[in-house]
Design an enzyme around this catalytic site. Structure first.
Site, mmCIF file in Angstrom:
data_model
loop_
_atom_site.group_PDB
_atom_site.id
_atom_site.type_symbol
_atom_site.label_atom_id
_atom_site.label_comp_id
_atom_site.label_asym_id
_atom_site.label_seq_id
_atom_site.Cartn_x
_atom_site.Cartn_y
_atom_site.Cartn_z
ATOM 1 C CG HIS A 80 0.212 6.730 5.616
ATOM 2 N ND1 HIS A 80 1.364 7.225 6.178
ATOM 3 C CD2 HIS A 80 0.436 5.415 5.398
ATOM 4 C CE1 HIS A 80 2.246 6.248 6.303
ATOM 5 N NE2 HIS A 80 1.709 5.133 5.845
ATOM 6 N N GLY B 226 0.825 -1.194 0.000
ATOM 7 C CA GLY B 226 0.000 0.000 0.000
ATOM 8 C C GLY B 226 0.860 1.244 0.000
ATOM 9 C CG HIS C 86 -0.491 1.024 7.224
ATOM 10 N ND1 HIS C 86 0.454 0.643 8.145
ATOM 11 C CD2 HIS C 86 0.162 1.811 6.320
ATOM 12 C CE1 HIS C 86 1.625 1.189 7.819
ATOM 13 N NE2 HIS C 86 1.473 1.886 6.711
ATOM 14 C CD GLU C 87 -1.026 2.376 2.777
ATOM 15 O OE1 GLU C 87 -0.649 3.557 2.639
ATOM 16 O OE2 GLU C 87 -0.227 1.452 3.041
ATOM 17 C CB CYS D 74 5.198 1.954 7.276
ATOM 18 S SG CYS D 74 4.687 3.458 6.437
ATOM 19 C CG LEU D 75 6.492 0.963 1.230
ATOM 20 C CD1 LEU D 75 5.834 1.291 -0.113
ATOM 21 C CD2 LEU D 75 7.633 -0.024 1.053
ATOM 22 C CD GLN E 188 3.181 5.735 2.724
ATOM 23 O OE1 GLN E 188 2.157 5.231 2.275
ATOM 24 N NE2 GLN E 188 4.190 5.018 3.194
#
Length: 157
Positions: free
Chosen positions: A134, A46, A130-131, A88-89, A51
């Site tokens: 953000h 994701g 999660h996304e 997480c990226l 991000q």
């Protein structure tokens, strides 16, 4: 399309609340496709627009069943509970134990700005939460129950 730089924890853009998307422009379509390319290149499941430094309410997800694009997503129903490692990226090389709902229902707009309702369990439910976090300026590290630990990658044979 192009790969975009993934912002990492400490970058102020990750703490900001995103703006709703009111119309689909060519620029926004390019952003979505760049986000997908960037997510796949980084081997993530994701990616949210902040991000890559863009404060728009857009997320892309692929848990192995094909890409999902969500514009202005909103969680409308949850149930159950799952606890597991989350990464997480934007927090490279780290993971933490996070409890999320087992089931999540989301309403959003798709890339054509048509209303959609999607349901997910397990990893997809986790990815939705999660996304969408953000988009409101939150990272999973705020929810990590045991702090963060190094991710151990298995070598491919």
């Amino acid at each position: 399309m192009a790969l975009r730089e993934i912002r990492v924890m400490g970058d102020e853009v990750l703490t900001k609340t995103c703006k709703e998307v009111t119309k689909m422009t060519l620029r926004t379509k390019i952003l979505i496709h760049d986000m997908l390319d960037t997510m796949y290149d980084a081997m993530g499941v994701g990616l949210a627009a902040p991000q890559v430094g863009v404060l728009k309410r857009i997320v892309v997800i692929d848990v192995g069943e094909g890409p999902i694009v969500l514009v202005n997503p909103e969680i409308i129903e949850t149930s159950g509970e799952q606890t597991g490692d989350e990464g997480c990226l934007s927090v490279p090389g780290k993971a933490g134990t996070v409890t999320r709902p087992q089931y999540v229902k989301v309403k959003a707009l798709n890339e054509e700005m048509e209303p959609v309702i999607l349901e997910g369990e397990d990893l997809l439910a986790r990815a939705f939460c999660h996304e969408i976090d953000h988009l409101d300026g939150h990272l999973y590290v705020e929810l990590a129950e045991d702090g963060l630990h190094e991710v151990q990658y298995e070598e491919e044979e």
